[in-house]
Design a protein around this motif. Structure first.
Motif, PDB file in Angstrom:
ATOM      1  N   THR A 163      -8.722 -18.922  45.460  1.00  0.00           N
ATOM      2  CA  THR A 163      -8.838 -20.025  46.418  1.00  0.00           C
ATOM      3  C   THR A 163      -9.233 -21.306  45.716  1.00  0.00           C
ATOM      4  O   THR A 163      -8.655 -22.378  45.953  1.00  0.00           O
ATOM      5  CB  THR A 163      -9.869 -19.679  47.503  1.00  0.00           C
ATOM      6  OG1 THR A 163      -9.444 -18.515  48.220  1.00  0.00           O
ATOM      7  CG2 THR A 163     -10.035 -20.825  48.484  1.00  0.00           C
ATOM      8  N   THR A 166      -6.369 -22.871  43.898  1.00  0.00           N
ATOM      9  CA  THR A 166      -5.433 -23.586  44.766  1.00  0.00           C
ATOM     10  C   THR A 166      -5.857 -25.045  44.926  1.00  0.00           C
ATOM     11  O   THR A 166      -5.015 -25.953  44.865  1.00  0.00           O
ATOM     12  CB  THR A 166      -5.356 -22.900  46.142  1.00  0.00           C
ATOM     13  OG1 THR A 166      -4.896 -21.558  45.976  1.00  0.00           O
ATOM     14  CG2 THR A 166      -4.416 -23.651  47.072  1.00  0.00           C
ATOM     15  N   GLN A 170      -4.324 -28.809  42.839  1.00  0.00           N
ATOM     16  CA  GLN A 170      -3.945 -30.055  43.506  1.00  0.00           C
ATOM     17  C   GLN A 170      -4.730 -31.240  42.943  1.00  0.00           C
ATOM     18  O   GLN A 170      -4.160 -32.301  42.644  1.00  0.00           O
ATOM     19  CB  GLN A 170      -4.182 -29.924  45.010  1.00  0.00           C
ATOM     20  CG  GLN A 170      -3.302 -28.874  45.669  1.00  0.00           C
ATOM     21  CD  GLN A 170      -3.711 -28.601  47.119  1.00  0.00           C
ATOM     22  OE1 GLN A 170      -3.453 -29.406  48.008  1.00  0.00           O
ATOM     23  NE2 GLN A 170      -4.372 -27.468  47.351  1.00  0.00           N
ATOM     24  N   PHE A 304      -8.297 -31.132  54.316  1.00  0.00           N
ATOM     25  CA  PHE A 304      -7.322 -30.094  53.992  1.00  0.00           C
ATOM     26  C   PHE A 304      -6.970 -29.314  55.246  1.00  0.00           C
ATOM     27  O   PHE A 304      -7.656 -29.365  56.267  1.00  0.00           O
ATOM     28  CB  PHE A 304      -7.858 -29.165  52.898  1.00  0.00           C
ATOM     29  CG  PHE A 304      -8.762 -28.069  53.408  1.00  0.00           C
ATOM     30  CD1 PHE A 304      -8.329 -26.746  53.461  1.00  0.00           C
ATOM     31  CD2 PHE A 304     -10.050 -28.358  53.857  1.00  0.00           C
ATOM     32  CE1 PHE A 304      -9.151 -25.744  53.947  1.00  0.00           C
ATOM     33  CE2 PHE A 304     -10.881 -27.360  54.334  1.00  0.00           C
ATOM     34  CZ  PHE A 304     -10.430 -26.043  54.383  1.00  0.00           C
ATOM     35  N   ASP A 305      -5.868 -28.575  55.168  1.00  0.00           N
ATOM     36  CA  ASP A 305      -5.400 -27.699  56.233  1.00  0.00           C
ATOM     37  C   ASP A 305      -5.843 -26.281  55.898  1.00  0.00           C
ATOM     38  O   ASP A 305      -5.449 -25.729  54.865  1.00  0.00           O
ATOM     39  CB  ASP A 305      -3.869 -27.779  56.322  1.00  0.00           C
ATOM     40  CG  ASP A 305      -3.306 -26.955  57.461  1.00  0.00           C
ATOM     41  OD1 ASP A 305      -3.665 -25.762  57.569  1.00  0.00           O
ATOM     42  OD2 ASP A 305      -2.492 -27.481  58.236  1.00  0.00           O
ATOM     43  N   ARG A 306      -6.657 -25.667  56.755  1.00  0.00           N
ATOM     44  CA  ARG A 306      -7.222 -24.350  56.444  1.00  0.00           C
ATOM     45  C   ARG A 306      -6.146 -23.272  56.348  1.00  0.00           C
ATOM     46  O   ARG A 306      -6.277 -22.319  55.582  1.00  0.00           O
ATOM     47  CB  ARG A 306      -8.272 -23.974  57.487  1.00  0.00           C
ATOM     48  CG  ARG A 306      -9.021 -22.681  57.175  1.00  0.00           C
ATOM     49  CD  ARG A 306     -10.067 -22.405  58.243  1.00  0.00           C
ATOM     50  NE  ARG A 306     -11.230 -23.265  58.097  1.00  0.00           N
ATOM     51  CZ  ARG A 306     -12.342 -22.897  57.462  1.00  0.00           C
ATOM     52  NH1 ARG A 306     -12.410 -21.703  56.889  1.00  0.00           N
ATOM     53  NH2 ARG A 306     -13.363 -23.711  57.382  1.00  0.00           N
ATOM     54  N   GLU A 307      -5.072 -23.401  57.117  1.00  0.00           N
ATOM     55  CA  GLU A 307      -4.030 -22.363  57.093  1.00  0.00           C
ATOM     56  C   GLU A 307      -3.233 -22.374  55.799  1.00  0.00           C
ATOM     57  O   GLU A 307      -2.912 -21.327  55.245  1.00  0.00           O
ATOM     58  CB  GLU A 307      -3.095 -22.540  58.287  1.00  0.00           C
ATOM     59  CG  GLU A 307      -3.741 -22.218  59.625  1.00  0.00           C
ATOM     60  CD  GLU A 307      -2.732 -22.219  60.754  1.00  0.00           C
ATOM     61  OE1 GLU A 307      -1.519 -22.378  60.476  1.00  0.00           O
ATOM     62  OE2 GLU A 307      -3.153 -22.060  61.916  1.00  0.00           O
ATOM     63  N   THR A 308      -2.925 -23.570  55.299  1.00  0.00           N
ATOM     64  CA  THR A 308      -2.087 -23.666  54.093  1.00  0.00           C
ATOM     65  C   THR A 308      -2.895 -23.910  52.827  1.00  0.00           C
ATOM     66  O   THR A 308      -2.378 -23.768  51.723  1.00  0.00           O
ATOM     67  CB  THR A 308      -1.076 -24.811  54.241  1.00  0.00           C
ATOM     68  OG1 THR A 308      -1.791 -26.056  54.332  1.00  0.00           O
ATOM     69  CG2 THR A 308      -0.225 -24.627  55.494  1.00  0.00           C
ATOM     70  N   LEU A 309      -4.173 -24.310  52.984  1.00  0.00           N
ATOM     71  CA  LEU A 309      -5.042 -24.704  51.866  1.00  0.00           C
ATOM     72  C   LEU A 309      -4.482 -25.910  51.114  1.00  0.00           C
ATOM     73  O   LEU A 309      -4.779 -26.119  49.934  1.00  0.00           O
ATOM     74  CB  LEU A 309      -5.290 -23.541  50.898  1.00  0.00           C
ATOM     75  CG  LEU A 309      -5.963 -22.291  51.476  1.00  0.00           C
ATOM     76  CD1 LEU A 309      -6.281 -21.294  50.368  1.00  0.00           C
ATOM     77  CD2 LEU A 309      -7.240 -22.646  52.241  1.00  0.00           C
ATOM     78  N   ARG A 310      -3.671 -26.718  51.785  1.00  0.00           N
ATOM     79  CA  ARG A 310      -3.145 -27.929  51.167  1.00  0.00           C
ATOM     80  C   ARG A 310      -4.022 -29.121  51.541  1.00  0.00           C
ATOM     81  O   ARG A 310      -4.454 -29.265  52.699  1.00  0.00           O
ATOM     82  CB  ARG A 310      -1.707 -28.209  51.612  1.00  0.00           C
ATOM     83  CG  ARG A 310      -0.734 -27.084  51.373  1.00  0.00           C
ATOM     84  CD  ARG A 310      -0.779 -26.547  49.951  1.00  0.00           C
ATOM     85  NE  ARG A 310      -0.411 -27.564  48.950  1.00  0.00           N
ATOM     86  CZ  ARG A 310      -0.481 -27.361  47.634  1.00  0.00           C
ATOM     87  NH1 ARG A 310      -0.945 -26.191  47.169  1.00  0.00           N
ATOM     88  NH2 ARG A 310      -0.103 -28.304  46.807  1.00  0.00           N
ATOM     89  N   THR A 312      -4.661 -32.664  52.712  1.00  0.00           N
ATOM     90  CA  THR A 312      -3.846 -33.544  53.556  1.00  0.00           C
ATOM     91  C   THR A 312      -4.161 -35.016  53.355  1.00  0.00           C
ATOM     92  O   THR A 312      -3.341 -35.874  53.695  1.00  0.00           O
ATOM     93  CB  THR A 312      -4.041 -33.193  55.045  1.00  0.00           C
ATOM     94  OG1 THR A 312      -5.442 -33.318  55.366  1.00  0.00           O
ATOM     95  CG2 THR A 312      -3.578 -31.765  55.329  1.00  0.00           C
TER      96      THR A 312
END
Length: 461
Positions: A163, A166, A170, A304-310, A312
Motif C-alpha cells: 500500500t 502505491t 505516485q 486520494f480515492d480510497r477505492e483506487t488508492l490514486r 486525486t
C-alpha cells in the motif's frame, strides 16, 4: 536541546487579528457565495456547503446544484500569514500552480481566478477560486490511530508495504517531474520575463515558510528580509544564516538560561560555518539552475480515492519558489509524517532514525523503479537523495528551512560530540560577542516574562 517556542505575545496578537477576521468572514458568507457565483457565472445557483481551515487559509465550498462543478474559494488568513504579505503569498501560489499545470502531470486543482484583497468581497483578503475536488486526505489514511486529536500524526506501522509503495510511486513521480524544472535565479515566478514577454521567469524575492514563521511568531523585524531574487545558493544560505543570527538577538523568549543562550549561539554560528561544506553551488550544472521546491509537498496536502488508492489532488503550493537545487535532491522529510525536529525533541534522534530509515530505503527503491521508466537526471534523483542523507546535507537543508528547529537539529545531527561545547570551533572575535549576548538575552527574558504575566493575568480576570 529543545526546538524554539513561539513568542506567545506575538502569537496572541496574531491570533486576535485572525479571530476578528474569521468573524468577518462568517458574517460575510452570503456575500462570498454571491461573489463566487458571479465570478463563475453560476446564475444565482451558488450555495454554501461548508468550510475547510488549514494552517494559513480558510476555504468555502460553493455548490451550484448541477449547473456547473462545485468550487472552492480560499482566503489567506491574516495573523497566520504576515498581513502585509498576503497578496504576495497568494499571487506566488496561483502562479506556481498555473506553471505546474502547464509543465507537469501532477493532479492540481484548476484555478478559475485569483486576486488581491482589494478585489475581494468586503476586502476580506486575497483569494483563489479553484475547482472543488473530492477525496480523502492522504495523511488521515496513513496515520496511526490516536486518542488525542492534538497529538502529532505518526505513520501507522501496521500499513503493509504494498500500500505504501502505491502512494510512494505516485509521489516519487511528482518529485521526479519537479526535479526536471529549472530557473536561473532563486525566487518567485511570474509571466514577466523581460527577454520573452509572456514567458515564465523568476521576477520576485523568495517568500519562504521560514520567513513567515519568523514574521508571525517570533517578533522578527520583517523589514530585514530579502526584497529581490537571488543569483546563487551560497548567497541564499548566507542570508538564511543572517536571519538565524538576527532571530537569536530579537526573539525575547528564545533562550531559557545562560547555558541555553550559549548552545543556540554556537549552533547558529556553526550553521554559517557549515555553508561551504554543504552548499552545492553549480555542483551539477553551470550556469546554476534552481529547482521548483515546495516545502509542504506531503500527504497532509494530498487527497486520494480510497477505492483506487490514486491521488486525486495535490494542494497548497504556498511558499513555493525556485530554490537551491539541493533542496529538490533531499529525500522526503515526511516519510514518518511527524516532523523530524519535533521527533528529535520528543523521542530522540535514535528513535527517529529507527523509524525513518526503513521507510527511506523503501521510498528510494520505489524511486529507482520510477526512474527506470522515466529516465532523466544524471546522476539519478534516487542517488542524489541517498547522497544527501549519507552526507548529512539533508539535516543542513532542513535546518535552513526550519528556524525553530535549527538549534535542536544542529546538536542532534550536525555537531560532532568530540568537539565538546563547540565554542572552540568559533573564532576569537565571534566568541568575544557571547558574554554581551548572554546579558542581553537574560534582560530580554526578564522583560518578556513580566509583560507576559501582566497580559495573561488580565485575560484571566
Amino acid at each position: 536541546m529543545t526546538i524554539t517556542e513561539y513568542d506567545e505575545l506575538a502569537e496572541a496578537a496574531a491570533d486576535a487579528e485572525c479571530r476578528a477576521w474569521i468573524r468577518r468572514l462568517i458574517d460575510s458568507a452570503d456575500e462570498v457565495v454571491a461573489f463566487v457565483d458571479a465570478r463563475l457565472n453560476g446564475g444565482g445557483t451558488g450555495t454554501y456547503k461548508g468550510f475547510f481551515k488549514g494552517a494559513f487559509n480558510i476555504s468555502y465550498h460553493v455548490d451550484f446544484n448541477g449547473r456547473r462543478p462545485s468550487a472552492l474559494i480560499r482566503f489567506a488568513m491574516p495573523g497566520e500569514t504576515v498581513t502585509p504579505w498576503r497578496d504576495e503569498k497568494v499571487a506566488n501560489e496561483a502562479r506556481f500552480i498555473e506553471y505546474l499545470r502547464e509543465n507537469t502531470t501532477i493532479p492540481l486543482p484548476r484555478i478559475h481566478c485569483w486576486g488581491p484583497a482589494s478585489e475581494s468581497p468586503r476586502g476580506l483578503g486575497p483569494f483563489i477560486i479553484m475547482d472543488y475536488i473530492e477525496g480523502e486526505r492522504l495523511s488521515w489514511f496513513l496515520k496511526r490511530p490516536k486518542e488525542d486529536e492534538y497529538e502529532p500524526m505518526v505513520l501507522n506501522p501496521d500499513l503493509d508495504e504494498a500500500t505504501l509503495d502505491t502512494f510512494y510511486e505516485q509521489i516519487a513521480g511528482y518529485m521526479l517531474q519537479l526535479s526536471r524544472l529549472s530557473f536561473p535565479r532563486i525566487g518567485a515566478i511570474s509571466r514577466n520575463d523581460p527577454a520573452k514577454p509572456g514567458a515564465w521567469a523568476v521576477t520576485e524575492r523568495p517568500l519562504t515558510f521560514n520567513m513567515n514563521i519568523l514574521g508571525t511568531t517570533t517578533g522578527y523585524p520583517i523589514d530585514k528580509f530579502p526584497t529581490k531574487p537571488l543569483d546563487s545558493s551560497s548567497e541564499f544560505f548566507e542570508q538564511v544564516a543572517q536571519q538565524h543570527l538576527l532571530h537569536l538577538e530579537t526573539q525575547r523568549n528564545l533562550a531559557d538560561d545562560e547555558e541555553d543562550v550559549q548552545r543556540r549561539f554556537v549552533a547558529r554560528h556553526r550553521f554559517r560555518q557549515l555553508i561551504p561544506r554543504f552548499c552545492t553551488d553549480n555542483e551539477h550544472s553551470a550556469p546554476a539552475q534552481f529547482k521548483i521546491f515546495c516545502d509542504d509537498l506531503q500527504p497532509n496536502n494530498m487527497l486520494f480515492d480510497r477505492e483506487t488508492l490514486r491521488i486525486t489532488a495535490v494542494l497548497d503550493f504556498e511558499f513555493t519558489n525556485a530554490m537551491p537545487e539541493q533542496f529538490a535532491y533531499d529525500p522526503p522529510w515526511w516519510l514518518v509524517l511527524k516532523q523530524p525536529g519535533l521527533w528529535i525533541e520528543e523521542d530522540g534522534m535514535d528513535d527517529f532514525l529507527a523509524r525513518y530509515e526503513p521507510r527511506l530505503e523503501q521510498f528510494l527503491r520505489v524511486m529507482e523503479r520510477v526512474e527506470a521508466q522515466q529516465p532523466g537526471l544524471d546522476p539519478p534523483l534516487s542517488a542524489r537523495m541517498r547522497e544527501s542523507w549519507e552526507s548529512k546535507r539533508f539535516w543542513f537543508n532542513y535546518a535552513s528551512r526550519r528556524c525553530l528547529d535549527l538549534d535542536a537539529v544542529y546538536w542532534a545531527a550536525l555537531h560532532d560530540p568530540s568537539d565538546g561545547d563547540g565554542l572552540a570551533l568559533l573564532d576569537a572575535e565571534t566568541r568575544e560577542k557571547l558574554p554581551a549576548l548572554v546579558e542581553k538575552k537574560m534582560e530580554q527574558l526578564r522583560a518578556y516574562k513580566a509583560e507576559h504575566a501582566a497580559q495573561f493575568s488580565k485575560e484571566d480576570e
